[in-house]
Design a protein around this motif. Structure first.
Motif, PDB file in Angstrom:
ATOM      1  N   THR A   4      83.668 -49.953 -25.892  1.00 30.22           N
ATOM      2  CA  THR A   4      84.289 -51.066 -25.169  1.00 30.22           C
ATOM      3  C   THR A   4      83.356 -51.701 -24.151  1.00 30.22           C
ATOM      4  OG1 THR A   4      86.443 -49.996 -25.408  1.00 30.22           O
ATOM      5  CG2 THR A   4      86.260 -51.748 -23.760  1.00 30.22           C
ATOM      6  N   ASN A   5      82.586 -50.895 -23.440  1.00 28.79           N
ATOM      7  CA  ASN A   5      81.795 -51.403 -22.315  1.00 28.79           C
ATOM      8  C   ASN A   5      80.294 -51.217 -22.481  1.00 28.79           C
ATOM      9  OD1 ASN A   5      84.058 -52.231 -20.643  1.00 28.79           O
ATOM     10  ND2 ASN A   5      84.484 -50.027 -20.436  1.00 28.79           N
ATOM     11  N   GLY A   6      79.816 -50.996 -23.698  1.00 26.85           N
ATOM     12  CA  GLY A   6      78.381 -50.882 -23.927  1.00 26.85           C
ATOM     13  C   GLY A   6      77.764 -49.724 -23.169  1.00 26.85           C
ATOM     14  N   LEU A   7      76.690 -49.986 -22.453  1.00 28.75           N
ATOM     15  CA  LEU A   7      75.993 -48.930 -21.715  1.00 28.75           C
ATOM     16  C   LEU A   7      76.848 -48.321 -20.616  1.00 28.75           C
ATOM     17  CD1 LEU A   7      72.405 -50.471 -21.258  1.00 28.75           C
ATOM     18  CD2 LEU A   7      73.245 -49.017 -23.119  1.00 28.75           C
ATOM     19  N   TRP A   8      77.848 -49.049 -20.157  1.00 27.33           N
ATOM     20  CA  TRP A   8      78.698 -48.532 -19.090  1.00 27.33           C
ATOM     21  C   TRP A   8      79.554 -47.357 -19.550  1.00 27.33           C
ATOM     22  CZ3 TRP A   8      78.076 -49.939 -14.153  1.00 27.33           C
ATOM     23  CH2 TRP A   8      77.419 -51.142 -13.891  1.00 27.33           C
TER      24      TRP A   8
END
Length: 411
Positions: free
Chosen positions: A376-380
């Motif tokens: 959902t939030n990539g690298l986060w």
């Protein structure tokens, strides 16, 4: 100008009637049947005038460096990284550069992005004009991402913005990638690596039309001191070393030249610099002497050794970023991971000797990149990121024959 100084400092290759060597001679002799020597530096002359010219490559490297600085300055000074301004720099329109001669050089970065003969003109290596357009559009998206991130928000999951990195600040897209690093490292592959390995060192370029016969008979390019084949080889060399400045202290090295030095600093990879440098000198000397078998052998060496640099650095940055995820909840790590992302992009433009194809196909590279920012939030999404980074690191290291540990300890 830097590129003019570099050209004026070029030395000469000696074509000798007989080869001799004393105890102080540091040149490397080629096969005696061709009766020539390889100079100790990349220096070649004809009639006391340098026959080396890579001014166009120097201009493009300096353009890329200035674009990176523009984005970095916007982050540091909390100003807008204008996407239109960046697009105009990419195309070299409206006099956007401050470097002497860049605006009027007639050169640009965009038309050399994904533009090699082997991969994007003759379509070896899975390339096509459609892929070329997608790559160039991808960089335009990075300009948009930098613009959005510079509007004043603080970077967070799903939010493009600025995030402190020690005493400096960096811009991050909504997925945590840093547009500046994705652009810079990506261009090192899609422009520089592609032009070196798949264009100027391609036999389709070196031997095109009458180039081979003209080189053998030393028919020079009109108004120039070099043959078309010599010039093509020099342009490949220029994409590696064309922005170096060894007239200042400390010396400055840019892009591939800088990363060759960094990888070479590790004991596990400490022959790469000498191997690449010698292959460029030896290949150029062989061209002057019409020794095409030796020339072709140096092409293979350069392609293989240069491909190691993004492979090692990709693993290094993935592992460095992974380590920082634990200490700062991910945000500072994203700079390293973005560099790793860009170096993975570069792997698509390598050329494995004997195949005329990259070490990793476009599909394989795309899969690694997608894995990094999946979720959902990539690298986060830092809780699931570590295992992905390890898997990609192992995949790259295994392909190139080194270990993750070896690459992770490079400075």
């Amino acid at each position: 100008m830097l590129h003019k100084n570099l050209l004026l400092t070029s030395l000469t290759v000696l074509l000798l009637a007989s080869c001799s060597k004393d105890d102080d001679d540091i040149t490397t002799e080629a096969p005696a049947s061709f009766n020539y020597t390889v100079p100790a530096t990349y220096t070649f002359e004809r009639n006391t005038v340098t026959s080396v010219d890579y001014a166009g490559q120097t201009s493009r490297l300096l353009m890329l460096d200035e674009m990176g600085t523009y984005i970095k300055t916007a982050a540091t000074n909390t100003t807008v990284a204008d996407d239109v301004f960046l697009s105009e720099m990419y195309l070299n329109t409206n006099n956007r550069f401050t470097g002497i001669g860049l605006n009027t050089s007639g050169k640009q970065l965009k038309d050399k992005t994904a533009a090699s003969k082997d991969y994007f003109t003759l379509f070896y290596g899975g390339g096509s004009t459609a892929e070329q357009a997608n790559i160039r559009d991808f960089y335009e998206t990075q300009f948009d991402n930098a613009d959005l991130a510079s509007q004043g928000a603080t970077a967070a999951a799903g939010v493009a913005g600025v995030y402190p990195d020690g005493t400096s600040k960096r811009l991050f897209a909504t997925n945590g990638l840093e547009p500046q690093q994705v652009f810079l490292k990506g261009m090192m592959g899609s422009c520089m690596m592609d032009q070196i390995s798949n264009n100027y060192l391609s036999l389709n370029k070196l031997d095109e039309a009458t180039n081979r016969a003209d080189n053998t008979n030393k028919v020079l390019v009109s108004g120039k001191s070099y043959t078309a084949m010599e010039h093509a080889w020099d342009e490949a060399y220029g994409y590696v070393y064309g922005a170096d400045n060894t007239t200042v202290t400390p010396n400055t090295f840019k892009f591939w030249s800088s990363y060759i030095n960094q990888v070479n600093a590790d004991v596990d990879f400490n022959t790469l610099k000498a191997d690449i440098d010698l292959a460029f000198r030896k290949g150029r000397a062989a061209i002057v002497a019409n020794d095409y078998a030796v020339r072709d052998a140096q092409i293979d060496i350069i392609r293989a050794k240069l491909a190691m640099i993004p492979a090692v650095r990709a693993v290094f940055y993935l592992q460095a970023g992974k380590g920082k995820l634990v200490t700062d909840n991910g945000a500072k790590a994203f700079h390293d991971l973005s560099e790793g992302y860009g170096f993975i992009m570069s792997l698509r433009y390598t050329n494995k000797p004997g195949t005329n194809n990259p070490y990793f196909s476009k599909a394989e590279v795309d899969a690694m990149l997608a894995s990094m920012v999946s979720g959902t939030n990539g690298l986060w999404d830092i809780n699931t990121l570590g295992s992905k980074l390890d898997a990609i690191s192992t995949q790259i290291a295994t392909k190139f024959g080194f270990t993750v540990v070896q690459a992770a300890t490079v400075n």
